[in-house]
Design a protein around this motif. Structure first.
Motif, PDB file in Angstrom:
ATOM      1  N   VAL A  77       0.854  -1.197   0.000  1.00 20.08           N
ATOM      2  CA  VAL A  77       0.000   0.000   0.000  1.00 20.08           C
ATOM      3  C   VAL A  77       0.882   1.236   0.000  1.00 20.08           C
ATOM      4  N   PHE A  78       0.436   2.253  -0.697  1.00 19.72           N
ATOM      5  CA  PHE A  78       1.116   3.549  -0.721  1.00 19.72           C
ATOM      6  C   PHE A  78       0.129   4.582  -0.220  1.00 19.72           C
ATOM      7  N   THR A  79       0.511   5.308   0.854  1.00 22.15           N
ATOM      8  CA  THR A  79      -0.458   6.177   1.533  1.00 22.15           C
ATOM      9  C   THR A  79      -0.240   7.667   1.248  1.00 22.15           C
ATOM     10  N   GLY A  80       0.000   8.001  -0.018  1.00 22.74           N
ATOM     11  CA  GLY A  80      -0.119   9.379  -0.448  1.00 22.74           C
ATOM     12  C   GLY A  80       1.144  10.195  -0.545  1.00 22.74           C
ATOM     13  N   ASP A  81       1.014  11.311  -1.264  1.00 23.46           N
ATOM     14  CA  ASP A  81       2.102  12.244  -1.596  1.00 23.46           C
ATOM     15  C   ASP A  81       3.134  11.584  -2.512  1.00 23.46           C
ATOM     16  N   MET A  82       2.684  11.240  -3.696  1.00 21.41           N
ATOM     17  CA  MET A  82       3.590  10.714  -4.710  1.00 21.41           C
ATOM     18  C   MET A  82       4.493  11.832  -5.235  1.00 21.41           C
ATOM     19  N   VAL A  83       3.984  13.072  -5.255  1.00 22.12           N
ATOM     20  CA  VAL A  83       4.732  14.198  -5.813  1.00 22.12           C
ATOM     21  C   VAL A  83       4.742  15.361  -4.824  1.00 22.12           C
ATOM     22  N   ASN A  84       5.521  16.388  -5.183  1.00 21.42           N
ATOM     23  CA  ASN A  84       5.547  17.626  -4.395  1.00 21.42           C
ATOM     24  C   ASN A  84       4.433  18.573  -4.812  1.00 21.42           C
ATOM     25  N   GLU A  85       4.312  18.767  -6.153  1.00 21.08           N
ATOM     26  CA  GLU A  85       3.360  19.757  -6.665  1.00 21.08           C
ATOM     27  C   GLU A  85       2.574  19.285  -7.871  1.00 21.08           C
ATOM     28  N   HIS A  86       3.234  18.586  -8.797  1.00 20.29           N
ATOM     29  CA  HIS A  86       2.607  18.326 -10.094  1.00 20.29           C
ATOM     30  C   HIS A  86       2.906  16.913 -10.565  1.00 20.29           C
ATOM     31  N   ALA A  87       1.984  16.359 -11.335  1.00 19.81           N
ATOM     32  CA  ALA A  87       2.098  14.976 -11.801  1.00 19.81           C
ATOM     33  C   ALA A  87       3.345  14.724 -12.631  1.00 19.81           C
ATOM     34  N   GLN A  88       3.857  15.748 -13.305  1.00 15.18           N
ATOM     35  CA  GLN A  88       5.016  15.536 -14.175  1.00 15.18           C
ATOM     36  C   GLN A  88       6.238  15.048 -13.393  1.00 15.18           C
ATOM     37  N   GLU A  89       6.262  15.306 -12.083  1.00 13.89           N
ATOM     38  CA  GLU A  89       7.372  14.823 -11.270  1.00 13.89           C
ATOM     39  C   GLU A  89       7.416  13.297 -11.213  1.00 13.89           C
ATOM     40  N   ALA A  90       6.249  12.644 -11.362  1.00 16.96           N
ATOM     41  CA  ALA A  90       6.172  11.184 -11.260  1.00 16.96           C
ATOM     42  C   ALA A  90       6.393  10.493 -12.605  1.00 16.96           C
ATOM     43  N   GLU A  91       6.339  11.264 -13.683  1.00 18.81           N
ATOM     44  CA  GLU A  91       6.516  10.657 -15.007  1.00 18.81           C
ATOM     45  C   GLU A  91       7.964  10.215 -15.180  1.00 18.81           C
ATOM     46  N   GLY A  92       8.154   9.010 -15.650  1.00 19.96           N
ATOM     47  CA  GLY A  92       9.474   8.416 -15.769  1.00 19.96           C
ATOM     48  C   GLY A  92       9.766   7.421 -14.655  1.00 19.96           C
ATOM     49  N   TRP A  93       8.971   7.478 -13.592  1.00 19.76           N
ATOM     50  CA  TRP A  93       9.149   6.571 -12.467  1.00 19.76           C
ATOM     51  C   TRP A  93       8.302   5.297 -12.595  1.00 19.76           C
ATOM     52  N   GLU A  94       7.472   5.225 -13.623  1.00 15.19           N
ATOM     53  CA  GLU A  94       6.581   4.072 -13.773  1.00 15.19           C
ATOM     54  C   GLU A  94       7.340   2.737 -13.804  1.00 15.19           C
ATOM     55  N   PRO A  95       8.442   2.619 -14.573  1.00 16.58           N
ATOM     56  CA  PRO A  95       9.154   1.333 -14.590  1.00 16.58           C
ATOM     57  C   PRO A  95       9.717   0.929 -13.229  1.00 16.58           C
ATOM     58  N   VAL A  96      10.113   1.905 -12.436  1.00 15.79           N
ATOM     59  CA  VAL A  96      10.685   1.605 -11.113  1.00 15.79           C
ATOM     60  C   VAL A  96       9.616   1.025 -10.199  1.00 15.79           C
ATOM     61  N   PHE A  97       8.483   1.699 -10.057  1.00 17.28           N
ATOM     62  CA  PHE A  97       7.444   1.248  -9.139  1.00 17.28           C
ATOM     63  C   PHE A  97       6.676   0.053  -9.687  1.00 17.28           C
ATOM     64  N   SER A  98       6.718  -0.152 -10.992  1.00 14.19           N
ATOM     65  CA  SER A  98       6.076  -1.330 -11.578  1.00 14.19           C
ATOM     66  C   SER A  98       6.762  -2.613 -11.137  1.00 14.19           C
ATOM     67  N   ARG A  99       8.009  -2.515 -10.719  1.00 11.67           N
ATOM     68  CA  ARG A  99       8.748  -3.687 -10.270  1.00 11.67           C
ATOM     69  C   ARG A  99       8.317  -4.165  -8.880  1.00 11.67           C
ATOM     70  N   LEU A 100       7.579  -3.351  -8.150  1.00 11.87           N
ATOM     71  CA  LEU A 100       7.069  -3.783  -6.848  1.00 11.87           C
ATOM     72  C   LEU A 100       6.056  -4.914  -7.046  1.00 11.87           C
ATOM     73  N   LYS A 101       6.240  -6.019  -6.326  1.00 16.79           N
ATOM     74  CA  LYS A 101       5.389  -7.184  -6.504  1.00 16.79           C
ATOM     75  C   LYS A 101       4.718  -7.576  -5.182  1.00 16.79           C
ATOM     76  N   ALA A 102       3.426  -7.907  -5.274  1.00 17.76           N
ATOM     77  CA  ALA A 102       2.671  -8.361  -4.105  1.00 17.76           C
ATOM     78  C   ALA A 102       1.663  -9.408  -4.550  1.00 17.76           C
ATOM     79  N   LYS A 103       1.446 -10.406  -3.724  1.00 23.01           N
ATOM     80  CA  LYS A 103       0.600 -11.550  -4.083  1.00 23.01           C
ATOM     81  C   LYS A 103      -0.849 -11.144  -4.335  1.00 23.01           C
ATOM     82  N   HIS A 104      -1.337 -10.177  -3.556  1.00 18.52           N
ATOM     83  CA  HIS A 104      -2.739  -9.782  -3.667  1.00 18.52           C
ATOM     84  C   HIS A 104      -2.902  -8.340  -4.145  1.00 18.52           C
ATOM     85  N   GLY A 105      -1.873  -7.792  -4.772  1.00 20.98           N
ATOM     86  CA  GLY A 105      -2.029  -6.496  -5.417  1.00 20.98           C
ATOM     87  C   GLY A 105      -1.403  -5.324  -4.672  1.00 20.98           C
ATOM     88  N   LYS A 106      -1.407  -4.189  -5.362  1.00 16.67           N
ATOM     89  CA  LYS A 106      -0.840  -2.932  -4.871  1.00 16.67           C
ATOM     90  C   LYS A 106      -1.934  -1.869  -4.873  1.00 16.67           C
TER      91      LYS A 106
END
Length: 405
Positions: A196-225
């Motif tokens: 689970v991720f409990t908020g504040d992915m960015v400081n101000e704007h969504a563009q800060e998170a762009e490019g990080w998708e491959p990194v966080f996609s590697r997180l694995k859990a049996k029953h989901g994220k």
């Protein structure tokens, strides 16, 4: 910016008064060099800070410069404040001593500076700690393990592992992927049932998170994220129009999906295992302070649930638990973040020591709290904001293991 400039200069002038006896030398060139070096560094840091602040929202390179400048400023300026505080004590003592000598028998008063020297020593230690905090400390991931036993946890969920991450503030990493990749590996080694991720992915704007998708996609859990928004995820802290704000929110929702997170917006679902289930719920941000959005709708989220079900709620701000949940709603475990543990503090569990300046703003600011049959866990966060480092408050990966009592 005139007021902060004058404030910084006033601090510098007062600390210079404390340091002046140490800058004396029979060698005039050395003395001039020491004094000039002090003021050159002080003025340069203020100028760089102002420049960094003015370019903070520009290109990635300029944002990185802003982070480096901000880090250097904190490393130098925070010890100065501490030295100044110690010097105040000496000055007050000397003022009373001088006044007493004049009002009594005219006894000469010898000025003392022991406390100032002590402050210089403490300031030097703090300087070293801050240097570590902005270079290594903010990447010193640690796994904190907690067990939560309850007779409401179904037998099938005995040993169920929840990994909580929070407060990534990805803009502050300025595309430095490698240390976060190490965090991902540490999480996967725990073999969690859910992440689970409990908020504040960015400081101000969504563009800060762009490019990080491959990194966080590697997180694995049996029953989901699963994830929720925090107060920084609504683009309310930047110079954005309403249209830009809405666009940022929509883009960030898409990024969550691309990372593999099921973003929960005032909703709930069943997590099923061996014919039994628990409820997982997630709400939009709700904070007690008027500075934070009050968007979470618990009535909508709880609709259709039953009191006897074991429920886990993702809610970014721990004051939501205190104001709306504790002793009021049948929610067994609330997972929050938001406080960062102030990114600075001291914790020595063996001695029962746990302190951070943030405790003066938040009663429940880190770790696991039990109130009756209800629990709140406040994650110390994985990222940084404002101060680009961590001192005594390492970035946290939380592992909560459910136990059927």
């Amino acid at each position: 910016m005139i007021i902060p400039i004058l404030f910084f200069l006033a601090i510098d002038l007062y600390v210079f008064k404390a340091l002046y006896p140490l800058l004396q030398s029979d060698n005039r060139l050395l003395k001039f060099s020491l004094i000039g070096g002090y003021w050159l560094l002080s003025v340069a840091m203020i100028a760089l800070l102002l420049y960094g602040m003015s370019t903070f929202r520009q290109s990635k390179q300029e944002s990185a410069l802003a982070m480096y400048v901000l880090g250097a400023f904190f490393v130098i300026f925070i010890p100065k404040i501490l030295i100044g505080a110690f010097h105040v004590i000496d000055d007050v003592f000397n003022l009373f001593g001088w006044s007493y000598s004049k009002l009594s028998l005219g006894t000469d008063w010898s000025r003392r500076n022991f406390i100032t020297k002590l402050g210089l020593g403490v300031g030097a230690v703090l300087f070293g700690g801050l240097v570590y905090g902005v270079t290594k400390g903010k990447f010193a991931w640690r796994v904190l393990r907690n067990e939560l036993a309850s007779n409401r946890v179904p037998k099938a969920f005995d040993g169920f592992k929840i990994v909580q991450l929070s407060d990534a503030h990805l803009g502050s990493f300025v595309r430095n992927y490698e240390p976060v990749e190490k965090m991902v590996d540490m999480v996967n080694e725990l073999e969690p049932d859910i992440i689970v991720f409990t908020g504040d992915m960015v400081n101000e704007h969504a563009q800060e998170a762009e490019g990080w998708e491959p990194v966080f996609s590697r997180l694995k859990a049996k029953h989901g994220k699963y994830s929720v928004f925090g107060n920084h995820d609504y683009a309310q802290y930047g110079p954005y129009s309403e249209e830009e704000r809405i666009d940022s929110v929509d883009r960030l929702k898409a990024v969550h999906r691309q990372m593999g997170f099921n973003l929960m917006e005032d909703e709930q679902m069943k997590l099923e295992k061996d014919g039994e289930y628990i409820r997982l719920m997630g709400v939009h941000n709700w904070g007690k302070s008027r500075h934070f959005p009050k968007l979470g709708d618990l009535d909508k989220t709880l609709a259709g649930t039953r009191p006897e079900e074991f429920k886990v709620l993702l809610s970014h701000d721990p004051t939501h638990f205190e104001e709306k949940i504790m002793g009021k709603l049948p929610i067994d475990l609330t997972l929050s973040g938001h406080t960062h543990g102030s990114q600075m503090g001291i914790e020595i569990p063996s001695l029962g020591i746990k302190f951070s300046p943030v405790k003066f703003a938040y009663k429940r600011w880190c770790g696991l709290y039990k109130e009756g049959d209800q629990h709140l866990h406040v994650n110390r966060g994985m990222g940084v904001l404002a101060f680009p480092g961590r001192v005594g408050m390492a970035p946290e990966i939380t592992l909560i293991t459910l136990k059927s009592a």
